[in-house]
Design a protein around this motif. Structure first.
Motif, mmCIF file in Angstrom:
data_model
loop_
_atom_site.group_PDB
_atom_site.id
_atom_site.type_symbol
_atom_site.label_atom_id
_atom_site.label_comp_id
_atom_site.label_asym_id
_atom_site.label_seq_id
_atom_site.Cartn_x
_atom_site.Cartn_y
_atom_site.Cartn_z
ATOM 1 N N MET A 89 -54.013 11.310 5.706
ATOM 2 C CA MET A 89 -53.180 12.496 5.810
ATOM 3 C C MET A 89 -54.053 13.749 5.662
ATOM 4 S SD MET A 89 -50.048 13.830 3.413
ATOM 5 C CE MET A 89 -51.142 14.172 2.054
ATOM 6 N N LEU A 90 -54.954 13.735 4.692
ATOM 7 C CA LEU A 90 -55.851 14.877 4.496
ATOM 8 C C LEU A 90 -56.788 15.057 5.687
ATOM 9 C CD1 LEU A 90 -56.693 14.505 0.712
ATOM 10 C CD2 LEU A 90 -55.223 16.214 1.794
ATOM 11 N N MET A 91 -57.198 13.946 6.298
ATOM 12 C CA MET A 91 -58.058 14.025 7.476
ATOM 13 C C MET A 91 -57.320 14.745 8.617
ATOM 14 S SD MET A 91 -60.323 11.031 9.307
ATOM 15 C CE MET A 91 -58.971 9.896 9.410
ATOM 16 N N ARG A 105 -47.102 10.980 9.684
ATOM 17 C CA ARG A 105 -47.194 9.590 10.167
ATOM 18 C C ARG A 105 -48.285 8.823 9.424
ATOM 19 N NH1 ARG A 105 -46.916 11.095 16.432
ATOM 20 N NH2 ARG A 105 -44.671 11.248 16.638
ATOM 21 N N ALA A 106 -49.427 9.468 9.203
ATOM 22 C CA ALA A 106 -50.525 8.806 8.496
ATOM 23 C C ALA A 106 -50.104 8.459 7.076
ATOM 24 C CB ALA A 106 -51.765 9.699 8.479
ATOM 25 N N LYS A 107 -49.395 9.350 6.417
ATOM 26 C CA LYS A 107 -48.918 9.096 5.050
ATOM 27 C C LYS A 107 -47.907 7.951 5.024
ATOM 28 C CE LYS A 107 -48.555 10.124 0.685
ATOM 29 N NZ LYS A 107 -49.588 9.777 -0.240
ATOM 30 N N ASP A 108 -47.119 7.840 6.109
ATOM 31 C CA ASP A 108 -46.129 6.761 6.208
ATOM 32 C C ASP A 108 -46.741 5.435 6.640
ATOM 33 O OD1 ASP A 108 -44.137 8.499 5.432
ATOM 34 O OD2 ASP A 108 -43.452 8.908 7.469
ATOM 35 N N GLY A 109 -48.009 5.450 7.055
ATOM 36 C CA GLY A 109 -48.676 4.220 7.467
ATOM 37 C C GLY A 109 -48.549 3.909 8.941
ATOM 38 N N THR A 110 -48.189 4.897 9.749
ATOM 39 C CA THR A 110 -48.022 4.703 11.185
ATOM 40 C C THR A 110 -49.265 5.176 11.925
ATOM 41 O OG1 THR A 110 -45.658 5.112 10.931
ATOM 42 C CG2 THR A 110 -46.545 5.242 13.156
ATOM 43 N N ILE A 111 -49.734 4.380 12.852
ATOM 44 C CA ILE A 111 -50.881 4.743 13.680
ATOM 45 C C ILE A 111 -50.351 5.041 15.081
ATOM 46 C CG2 ILE A 111 -53.072 3.978 14.648
ATOM 47 C CD1 ILE A 111 -53.262 2.030 12.253
ATOM 48 N N VAL A 150 -45.640 -0.853 8.326
ATOM 49 C CA VAL A 150 -46.352 -0.051 7.349
ATOM 50 C C VAL A 150 -47.702 -0.687 7.091
ATOM 51 C CG1 VAL A 150 -46.311 0.877 5.022
ATOM 52 C CG2 VAL A 150 -44.197 0.668 6.288
ATOM 53 N N VAL A 151 -48.767 0.067 7.331
ATOM 54 C CA VAL A 151 -50.110 -0.458 7.157
ATOM 55 C C VAL A 151 -50.925 0.478 6.277
ATOM 56 C CG1 VAL A 151 -50.141 -1.712 9.328
ATOM 57 C CG2 VAL A 151 -50.885 0.645 9.281
ATOM 58 N N GLY A 152 -52.024 -0.028 5.782
ATOM 59 C CA GLY A 152 -52.922 0.776 4.961
ATOM 60 C C GLY A 152 -52.401 0.929 3.551
ATOM 61 N N ASP A 153 -53.318 0.949 2.581
ATOM 62 C CA ASP A 153 -52.856 1.146 1.212
ATOM 63 C C ASP A 153 -52.616 2.629 0.957
ATOM 64 O OD1 ASP A 153 -55.303 2.340 0.591
ATOM 65 O OD2 ASP A 153 -56.145 0.516 -0.238
ATOM 66 N N VAL A 154 -52.045 2.925 -0.197
ATOM 67 C CA VAL A 154 -51.629 4.282 -0.510
ATOM 68 C C VAL A 154 -52.813 5.251 -0.507
ATOM 69 C CG1 VAL A 154 -50.525 5.732 -2.252
ATOM 70 C CG2 VAL A 154 -49.653 3.450 -1.805
ATOM 71 N N ASP A 155 -53.942 4.865 -1.071
ATOM 72 C CA ASP A 155 -55.094 5.754 -1.100
ATOM 73 C C ASP A 155 -55.591 6.053 0.310
ATOM 74 O OD1 ASP A 155 -56.397 4.209 -4.088
ATOM 75 O OD2 ASP A 155 -55.038 5.897 -3.860
ATOM 76 N N ASN A 156 -55.638 5.042 1.158
ATOM 77 C CA ASN A 156 -56.074 5.249 2.541
ATOM 78 C C ASN A 156 -55.104 6.145 3.293
ATOM 79 O OD1 ASN A 156 -58.278 3.663 2.122
ATOM 80 N ND2 ASN A 156 -57.503 1.904 3.247
#
Length: 167
Positions: free
Chosen positions: A50-52, A134-140, A39-45
């Motif tokens: 996800m919106l991107m 996936r982006a919301k979960d922090g997966t790239i 899990v990477v990235g903070d919640v705001d990112n």
């Protein structure tokens, strides 16, 4: 599950000695639900990323908007390692789907291209939603069938954080 460790982490967070992001990662690791590398990235990112991904759906309503909106979102916050990698994922798919669309239009001469355009539209919606989750979960991770025009490095966020900690 190590409750003592979680209590100590909570104390450190309340005293302001660790950030909320560090607290969440350490807590997840202590609970065994996810490792720090999963899990990477903070919640705001993650919400922004996800919106991107979901911004690509604008192209189904307003032509070219599915390209322009994610591009602007990516350029605005490209300095953040997590958002930069997610932007690469998005644009690998945007460029790939455009190429697939052109091929489908050429094949429309033989009628099969019409069905392929419909299939491409459905697949695009599914992949965009999968990418947003996936982006919301922090997966790239690149979308399936995506041509890797930009090299996506799932470990880029950890590398950037390690460099920040060195300085």
């Amino acid at each position: 599950m190590d409750l003592d460790k979680i209590e100590k982490l909570n104390e450190l967070k309340e005293k302001g000695m660790i950030s909320d992001e560090e607290y969440q990662r350490a807590k997840a690791k202590a609970l065994g639900s996810a490792s720090a590398s999963d899990v990477v990235g903070d919640v705001d990112n993650r919400s922004y990323s996800m919106l991107m991904h979901l911004a690509q759906l604008c192209g189904f309503v307003i032509p070219m908007c599915g390209l322009v909106v994610p591009l602007i979102m990516w350029v605005v916050k490209k300095d953040d390692a997590y958002i930069n990698e997610q932007g690469k994922v998005v644009f690998n798919w945007v460029i790939s789907s455009f190429i697939y669309f052109v091929i489908c239009i050429v094949l429309a001469i033989f009628i099969i291209g019409i069905f392929l355009v419909i299939a491409l539209g459905i697949v695009s919606i599914v992949f965009i939603i999968m990418g947003a989750i996936r982006a919301k979960d922090g997966t790239i991770q690149n979308y399936p069938m995506s041509i890797p025009f930009f090299t996506v490095d799932p470990g880029a966020v950890e590398k950037a954080e390690a460099l920040e900690k060195k300085d």
